[in-house]
Design an enzyme around this catalytic site. Sequence first.
Site, PDB file in Angstrom:
ATOM      1  N   GLY A  46       0.846  -1.192   0.000  1.00  0.00           N
ATOM      2  CA  GLY A  46       0.000   0.000   0.000  1.00  0.00           C
ATOM      3  C   GLY A  46       0.878   1.237   0.000  1.00  0.00           C
ATOM      4  O   GLY A  46       2.029   1.191   0.464  1.00  0.00           O
ATOM      5  N   GLN A  51       3.044   9.983   1.159  1.00  0.00           N
ATOM      6  CA  GLN A  51       4.311   9.250   1.226  1.00  0.00           C
ATOM      7  C   GLN A  51       5.203   9.527   0.023  1.00  0.00           C
ATOM      8  O   GLN A  51       6.383   9.169   0.018  1.00  0.00           O
ATOM      9  CB  GLN A  51       4.062   7.739   1.331  1.00  0.00           C
ATOM     10  CG  GLN A  51       3.417   7.315   2.639  1.00  0.00           C
ATOM     11  CD  GLN A  51       3.273   5.810   2.706  1.00  0.00           C
ATOM     12  OE1 GLN A  51       2.314   5.254   2.204  1.00  0.00           O
ATOM     13  NE2 GLN A  51       4.234   5.133   3.312  1.00  0.00           N
ATOM     14  N   CYS A  94       5.908   0.077   7.453  1.00  0.00           N
ATOM     15  CA  CYS A  94       5.539   1.247   6.657  1.00  0.00           C
ATOM     16  C   CYS A  94       6.746   1.678   5.830  1.00  0.00           C
ATOM     17  O   CYS A  94       7.854   1.766   6.353  1.00  0.00           O
ATOM     18  CB  CYS A  94       5.113   2.378   7.593  1.00  0.00           C
ATOM     19  SG  CYS A  94       4.597   3.859   6.720  1.00  0.00           S
ATOM     20  N   LEU A  95       6.513   1.953   4.544  1.00  0.00           N
ATOM     21  CA  LEU A  95       7.613   2.392   3.676  1.00  0.00           C
ATOM     22  C   LEU A  95       8.239   3.691   4.183  1.00  0.00           C
ATOM     23  O   LEU A  95       9.385   3.987   3.866  1.00  0.00           O
ATOM     24  CB  LEU A  95       7.108   2.587   2.241  1.00  0.00           C
ATOM     25  CG  LEU A  95       6.641   1.302   1.533  1.00  0.00           C
ATOM     26  CD1 LEU A  95       5.989   1.644   0.199  1.00  0.00           C
ATOM     27  CD2 LEU A  95       7.804   0.342   1.336  1.00  0.00           C
ATOM     28  N   HIS A 136      -4.584   1.513   7.430  1.00  0.00           N
ATOM     29  CA  HIS A 136      -3.223   2.062   7.553  1.00  0.00           C
ATOM     30  C   HIS A 136      -3.030   3.206   6.555  1.00  0.00           C
ATOM     31  O   HIS A 136      -2.502   4.265   6.901  1.00  0.00           O
ATOM     32  CB  HIS A 136      -2.215   0.919   7.314  1.00  0.00           C
ATOM     33  CG  HIS A 136      -0.780   1.323   7.311  1.00  0.00           C
ATOM     34  ND1 HIS A 136       0.143   0.843   8.224  1.00  0.00           N
ATOM     35  CD2 HIS A 136      -0.070   2.164   6.505  1.00  0.00           C
ATOM     36  CE1 HIS A 136       1.332   1.382   7.975  1.00  0.00           C
ATOM     37  NE2 HIS A 136       1.241   2.168   6.926  1.00  0.00           N
ATOM     38  N   GLU A 137      -3.488   2.992   5.305  1.00  0.00           N
ATOM     39  CA  GLU A 137      -3.280   4.018   4.267  1.00  0.00           C
ATOM     40  C   GLU A 137      -4.166   5.246   4.498  1.00  0.00           C
ATOM     41  O   GLU A 137      -3.732   6.377   4.284  1.00  0.00           O
ATOM     42  CB  GLU A 137      -3.526   3.435   2.874  1.00  0.00           C
ATOM     43  CG  GLU A 137      -2.663   2.234   2.496  1.00  0.00           C
ATOM     44  CD  GLU A 137      -1.177   2.442   2.715  1.00  0.00           C
ATOM     45  OE1 GLU A 137      -0.699   3.591   2.715  1.00  0.00           O
ATOM     46  OE2 GLU A 137      -0.480   1.422   2.926  1.00  0.00           O
ATOM     47  N   HIS A 140      -2.655   7.598   6.860  1.00  0.00           N
ATOM     48  CA  HIS A 140      -1.634   8.469   6.260  1.00  0.00           C
ATOM     49  C   HIS A 140      -2.251   9.787   5.766  1.00  0.00           C
ATOM     50  O   HIS A 140      -1.614  10.832   5.825  1.00  0.00           O
ATOM     51  CB  HIS A 140      -0.955   7.787   5.071  1.00  0.00           C
ATOM     52  CG  HIS A 140       0.209   6.917   5.437  1.00  0.00           C
ATOM     53  ND1 HIS A 140       1.345   7.398   6.056  1.00  0.00           N
ATOM     54  CD2 HIS A 140       0.420   5.585   5.261  1.00  0.00           C
ATOM     55  CE1 HIS A 140       2.201   6.399   6.233  1.00  0.00           C
ATOM     56  NE2 HIS A 140       1.672   5.287   5.766  1.00  0.00           N
TER      57      HIS A 140
END
Length: 179
Positions: A46, A51, A94-95, A136-137, A140
């Site tokens: 994701g 991000q 997480c990236l 989660h996304e 963000h």
Amino acid sequence: MAILPIVTVPDRRLRVKCDPVKEVTDAHRRQLDDMLETMYDAPGVGLAAPQVGIMERMLVLDPAEKDEKPQPYKIINPVITWSSEELGSYNEGCLSIPEQYADIERPVAVKVKYLDETGKAHEIDADGFLATVIQHEIDHLDGVLFVDYLSSLRRNMLVKKAQKSQSSSSTNSTAAVTL
Ligand code: ZN
């Protein structure tokens, strides 16, 4: 399509509440394509617009297992319209917080309404892994990171370790999934 640089902690863009997309344009469609390419390249399952420094309410994800065919989602202006009372725990990464993972508890099922890249409205029932990824996304888009669900002590430790892991180029040894 292009691979975009991924914003990592402690970049303040990760802490901003993003604006809704007013009208879905070709520029948004290009950005969503670039976000998917960036996500697959990372690799992650994701990726939310902030991000990659795009401060609008868009995200991409693909919950397919490795041996399944890709199931890319392009999601604009998502809104959670229902959450289950039942909670489940998943080991999240997480990236934007490289190489750090923690078990995070969230509702096991959610309903989410959103627009696709053509501006068409959808509502999906997500449960299990898809529910975790989408929550989660969406977090963000509100400037919330998974470490915010941890104690401040633990959060600060993970963020510090993430910053260190970027200067050393250690290999990614964990099997957990990065969102
Ligand atoms: Zn993330």
